[in-house]
Structure formats: C-alpha cells, structure tokens
Scaffold this active site. Structure first.
Site, PDB file in Angstrom:
ATOM      1  N   ILE A   1       0.816  -1.230   0.000  1.00 27.49           N
ATOM      2  CA  ILE A   1       0.000   0.000   0.000  1.00 27.49           C
ATOM      3  C   ILE A   1       0.843   1.270   0.000  1.00 27.49           C
ATOM      4  CG2 ILE A   1      -2.129  -0.921   1.006  1.00 27.49           C
ATOM      5  CD1 ILE A   1      -1.100   0.002   3.757  1.00 27.49           C
TER       6      ILE A   1
ATOM      7  N   HIS B   1       5.194   3.032  -0.340  1.00 29.21           N
ATOM      8  CA  HIS B   1       6.628   2.811  -0.542  1.00 29.21           C
ATOM      9  C   HIS B   1       7.424   3.914   0.115  1.00 29.21           C
ATOM     10  CE1 HIS B   1       6.284  -0.531  -3.351  1.00 29.21           C
ATOM     11  NE2 HIS B   1       5.175   0.067  -3.746  1.00 29.21           N
TER      12      HIS B   1
ATOM     13  N   SER C   1      11.883   4.995   1.272  1.00 33.68           N
ATOM     14  CA  SER C   1      13.279   4.742   0.964  1.00 33.68           C
ATOM     15  C   SER C   1      13.751   3.420   1.577  1.00 33.68           C
ATOM     16  CB  SER C   1      14.131   5.892   1.507  1.00 33.68           C
ATOM     17  OG  SER C   1      13.781   6.139   2.843  1.00 33.68           O
ATOM     18  N   PHE C   2      13.035   2.945   2.600  1.00 35.80           N
ATOM     19  CA  PHE C   2      13.423   1.753   3.341  1.00 35.80           C
ATOM     20  C   PHE C   2      12.911   0.478   2.700  1.00 35.80           C
ATOM     21  CE2 PHE C   2       9.368   3.316   4.243  1.00 35.80           C
ATOM     22  CZ  PHE C   2       8.590   2.194   4.196  1.00 35.80           C
ATOM     23  N   GLY C   3      11.851   0.532   1.888  1.00 37.98           N
ATOM     24  CA  GLY C   3      11.187  -0.659   1.369  1.00 37.98           C
ATOM     25  C   GLY C   3       9.724  -0.370   1.126  1.00 37.98           C
ATOM     26  N   ALA C   4       8.838  -1.217   1.640  1.00 41.84           N
ATOM     27  CA  ALA C   4       7.420  -1.034   1.339  1.00 41.84           C
ATOM     28  C   ALA C   4       6.550  -1.219   2.572  1.00 41.84           C
ATOM     29  CB  ALA C   4       7.000  -2.018   0.247  1.00 41.84           C
TER      30      ALA C   4
ATOM     31  N   ASP D   1       9.256  15.382  10.783  1.00 43.73           N
ATOM     32  CA  ASP D   1       8.885  15.087   9.388  1.00 43.73           C
ATOM     33  C   ASP D   1       7.366  15.165   9.217  1.00 43.73           C
ATOM     34  OD1 ASP D   1       9.529  14.580   6.757  1.00 43.73           O
ATOM     35  OD2 ASP D   1       9.797  12.426   7.013  1.00 43.73           O
TER      36      ASP D   1
HETATM   37  P1  ATP Z   1      10.918   6.821   5.407  1.00 37.57           P
HETATM   38  O1  ATP Z   1      10.565   8.257   5.661  1.00 37.57           O
HETATM   39  O2  ATP Z   1      11.234   6.112   6.669  1.00 37.57           O
HETATM   40  O3  ATP Z   1      11.838   6.620   4.285  1.00 37.57           O
HETATM   41  P2  ATP Z   1       8.320   6.619   4.598  1.00 37.57           P
HETATM   42  O4  ATP Z   1       8.189   8.012   5.063  1.00 37.57           O
HETATM   43  O5  ATP Z   1       8.048   6.399   3.163  1.00 37.57           O
HETATM   44  O6  ATP Z   1       9.673   6.078   4.922  1.00 37.57           O
HETATM   45  P3  ATP Z   1       5.990   5.829   6.072  1.00 37.57           P
HETATM   46  O7  ATP Z   1       5.589   7.263   5.971  1.00 37.57           O
HETATM   47  O8  ATP Z   1       5.960   5.226   7.413  1.00 37.57           O
HETATM   48  O9  ATP Z   1       7.410   5.615   5.471  1.00 37.57           O
HETATM   49  O10 ATP Z   1       5.064   4.965   5.102  1.00 37.57           O
HETATM   50  C1  ATP Z   1       4.988   5.217   3.702  1.00 37.57           C
HETATM   51  C2  ATP Z   1       3.541   5.304   3.227  1.00 37.57           C
HETATM   52  O11 ATP Z   1       2.873   4.060   3.501  1.00 37.57           O
HETATM   53  C3  ATP Z   1       2.702   6.367   3.925  1.00 37.57           C
HETATM   54  O12 ATP Z   1       2.827   7.633   3.302  1.00 37.57           O
HETATM   55  C4  ATP Z   1       1.298   5.798   3.783  1.00 37.57           C
HETATM   56  O13 ATP Z   1       0.763   6.092   2.508  1.00 37.57           O
HETATM   57  C5  ATP Z   1       1.536   4.296   3.886  1.00 37.57           C
HETATM   58  N1  ATP Z   1       1.342   3.851   5.280  1.00 37.57           N
HETATM   59  C6  ATP Z   1       2.279   3.848   6.254  1.00 37.57           C
HETATM   60  N2  ATP Z   1       1.770   3.384   7.412  1.00 37.57           N
HETATM   61  C7  ATP Z   1       0.473   3.085   7.171  1.00 37.57           C
HETATM   62  C8  ATP Z   1      -0.614   2.582   7.981  1.00 37.57           C
HETATM   63  N3  ATP Z   1      -0.460   2.285   9.271  1.00 37.57           N
HETATM   64  N4  ATP Z   1      -1.810   2.421   7.382  1.00 37.57           N
HETATM   65  C9  ATP Z   1      -1.980   2.723   6.074  1.00 37.57           C
HETATM   66  N5  ATP Z   1      -1.023   3.201   5.272  1.00 37.57           N
HETATM   67  C10 ATP Z   1       0.203   3.391   5.800  1.00 37.57           C
HETATM   68 MG    MG Z   2       9.781   8.897   6.870  1.00 38.02          MG
HETATM   69 MG    MG Z   3       6.635   9.015   5.363  1.00 29.89          MG
END
Ligand code: ATP
Ligand code: MG
Ligand code: MG
Length: 351
Positions: free
Chosen positions: A62, A64, A66-69, A180
């Site tokens: 659902i 993505h 920088s760390f994965g998915a 952030d």
């Molecule tokens: P990082 O900043 O660590 O490189 P990221 O910012 O991409 O990674 P997250 O923001 O935690 O990581 O997650 C990426 C996306 O995944 C979010 O913008 C959101 O769309 C979806 N997501 C994350 N956590 C959830 C959740 N609990 N429920 C639904 N969607 C989620």
């Molecule tokens: Mg982040």
């Molecule tokens: Mg994020």
C-alpha cells in the site's frame, strides 16, 4: 546522500554530523554493531518472537519509502487488519539502517495516544524488520490527490490540523520531536481519526541539533542548526500549514536550492495575491504556523487551545467521516489507469 530528483525519498540527510550529536543514533562510529544481532537484552526486548509469515496473511503493498514497502495484512488468528512496514538492513550502510530501525521502534513502542499510530509489534525475518501498526485508510496526501481539483475544505483542514496538533502536543510534552510532519505522514483511520505516523526521522531528545527531515518541509531554524544552535518542537508546528494543500513552497527547485531559500527569504504565504476564497481565520492560522522566528511562533499547545481556526466548528470526527465518505465516492468514479489505481487502496477493505 541526497538526490534532488527524489523528492519523497529524502529520508535522513545528515551531512554535518557534529561531534557530540552522534549519540542520537546510538553510536557514531557504528563500530562493533552487527545488524540483526539480538545479544543485547535491550535490543532483543524490542522484538516479538515468532515467524511473521505465519502470523500475518493477505499481504498487499500500500505504500513505498526509501526503506522498502508498507503492506496491508491481516492477523491470521484475530483477523485484525494491520499495516506492516518492512525495513531491510541488507547491503550498503547496513549498520546505519539497523540503528535507524531500532530508533524508530524505540520511539513508537511505548507511545500511546489517540492521534498517534498504534504500535502492535515488531518482528525480525531475513535481514528485515517488520514494524506492525494499526491499519489506516490512507494519508492526507492520498486524500489531497483524490481531490486535487477542488482541494480540501477549511473545516476538513481544521479537523486534520487539530488531530495532528494533539499528537504533537503529546510528543512535545515528552520532549520528543517528530521532524517530518507532512501530508504523507498524516493518516486517517476508518473511524475518522487522525493518526500521526512515520517516526523514521523523529528525535527522542529536545532540544535537538541534527539535520533531519525532508528539505522542502523544513523549518528555517532546523536548516540553520546545521551551522549553529539547536531547535525544539516548534519545527513541527512550522510544518503543519502544508496539510491542506499539495506541494510546499520552492518545490520546483532542487532540494539544495530550497534549503538555501527557506531561511533566507520571508515566510511564504497562502497563494499570495490570489483571490482564492480562504477565510481570514485560516490565513492567520497559516501565517502563525509559519512565523519565521521560533520565539514568536506559538507552541502546539497554545495553537490548539486558542487559535480560532481550530476552536470553532463541528465535531472533527464527523467532519472527517464525511471526508472519508466523499473520498471513497470520488475514488470509485476514477478510471483504472495507472495513476488512479494507486488511489484505489482507499477502498481496500471494502472489497
Ligand atoms: P521513510 O521516511 O522512513 O523513508 P516513509 O516516510 O516512506 O519512509 P511511512 O511514511 O511510514 O514511510 O510509510 C509510507 C507510506 O505508507 C505512507 O505515506 C502511507 O501512505 C503508507 N502507510 C504507512 N503506514 C500506514 C498505515 N499504518 N496504514 C496505512 N497506510 C500506511
Ligand atoms: Mg519517513
Ligand atoms: Mg513518510
């Protein structure tokens, strides 16, 4: 390193690690640390036992980063819906990745607040950490994308900002900083609650010094802290104003130029000169969040208790339930082309 063309993937940009600020990551030299090693009881206590592939099923991507998915999944026993952020610590910079993962778990595991994403556990499997949290429908960024023609309405923006400020007030009272805050990290649950997420950049100490976040959304004093001084929770307040709209100022520039302009220029305003129909109350709220000097900018608590943009109006929860209903209706109307398919995940649990 930072890539200027990857505007969402700017995760940790820490070019000037001053001596003395490295303790935020546990160990500046990163020597003697073996990624995935659970011999240290404190580290071991952060992880749940068991094979996550046996505990969760129906995994569907659902999001993505920088760390994965990030995946939607269901607990096989309880049938509860969850979100799983899979973070790999393989390959280059494995030690840094591992320390960042530990930092994110340490930040989340003992936080409990109605506006912060609920932590449900963390598992280790094959050089990958599975961070399990409650499942949300989507981010404010997804919702903005669906309504990009008309934008969000002021009561909706107000309801989202109130929820985020409750979360920030809680974090700041614990001397923690998110660093952030942006639409992609603000999630909405099925029941119409705002949930602050993504603690990959957060700081467990305050005041903080290191240079972390996503350049376009950074507060002026956070950028300046690279050279001098430190900053506190007010950097989170500065980021809030973006919630109702798509792109931050300077987004057309490359990230390095934006970093120069944010502290150099006057604060940006809401569509300057445009007759856009925003109310004076909302304009004032945005201007207040963006006050350049952190001394003048109010804390999250003061904003929450006294700004008329947040203190008037109907129940935020009802407003957000209506927003979810209208977003789902708009998504059902979308074509099945590549751009829109991504949005269909808002309907994931309806199928
Ligand atoms: P990082 O900043 O660590 O490189 P990221 O910012 O991409 O990674 P997250 O923001 O935690 O990581 O997650 C990426 C996306 O995944 C979010 O913008 C959101 O769309 C979806 N997501 C994350 N956590 C959830 C959740 N609990 N429920 C639904 N969607 C989620
Ligand atoms: Mg982040
Ligand atoms: Mg994020």
């Amino acid at each position: 390193t930072m890539q200027s063309d990857n505007k969402n993937g700017l995760r940790r940009f820490d070019p000037v690690r001053k001596s003395g600020s490295g303790f935020e990551n546990g160990n500046d030299q990163a020597s003697g640390i073996r990624p995935g090693n659970l011999e240290d009881p404190e580290v071991a206590s952060l992880f749940d036992s068991g094979d996550p592939d046996r505990i969760f099923e129906e995994l569907r991507a659902i999001g993505h980063g920088s760390f994965g998915a990030v995946f939607f999944a269901r607990n096989k026993d309880t049938h509860e819906s969850v979100a799983i952020k899979k973070m790999s610590f393989m390959g280059k910079q494995a030690v840094e990745k591992w320390l960042d993962i530990l930092k994110e778990i340490r930040f989340l595991w003992n936080l409990r607040h109605p506006n912060i994403i609920e932590y449900k556990g963390c598992y280790l499997k094959e050089q990958t950490a599975w961070l399990v949290t409650e499942y949300c429908l989507g981010s404010a960024s997804d919702i903005l994308h669906v309504h990009k023609q008309s934008g969000l309405r002021e009561p909706e923006i107000s309801a989202i900002c109130s929820g985020v400020l409750q979360a920030l007030d809680h974090l700041h009272s614990l001397s923690r900083i998110h660093r952030d805050v942006k639409a992609g990290n603000i999630l909405l649950s099925e029941s119409g609650a705002v949930k602050l997420a993504d603690f990959g950049s957060a700081s467990l100490i305050c005041p903080a010094q290191s240079f972390v976040g996503t350049p376009y959304w950074m507060a002026p004093e956070l950028i300046l802290a690279m050279e001098e001084g430190n900053y506190d929770g007010k950097v989170d307040v500065c980021n809030l104003h973006r919630t109702g709209r798509g792109k931050p100022p300077y987004f057309s520039m490359n990230a390095m130029s934006a970093l120069y302009h944010i502290p150099q220029n006057e604060s940006p305003s809401l569509d300057p000169g445009g007759r856009d129909g925003w109310s004076p109350t909302f304009r004032n709220f945005v201007a207040t969040c963006l006050l350049k000097s952190p001394e003048e900018r109010p804390t999250s608590q003061v904003l929450l208790n006294s700004h008329p943009f947040l203190t008037c109006g109907r129940s935020p929860n009802l407003i957000l339930l209506e927003l979810i209903t209208r977003t789902k209706a708009a998504v059902r109307e979308l074509d099945d082309n590549l751009n829109c398919r991504k949005m269909k995940r808002i309907l994931l649990t309806e199928e």
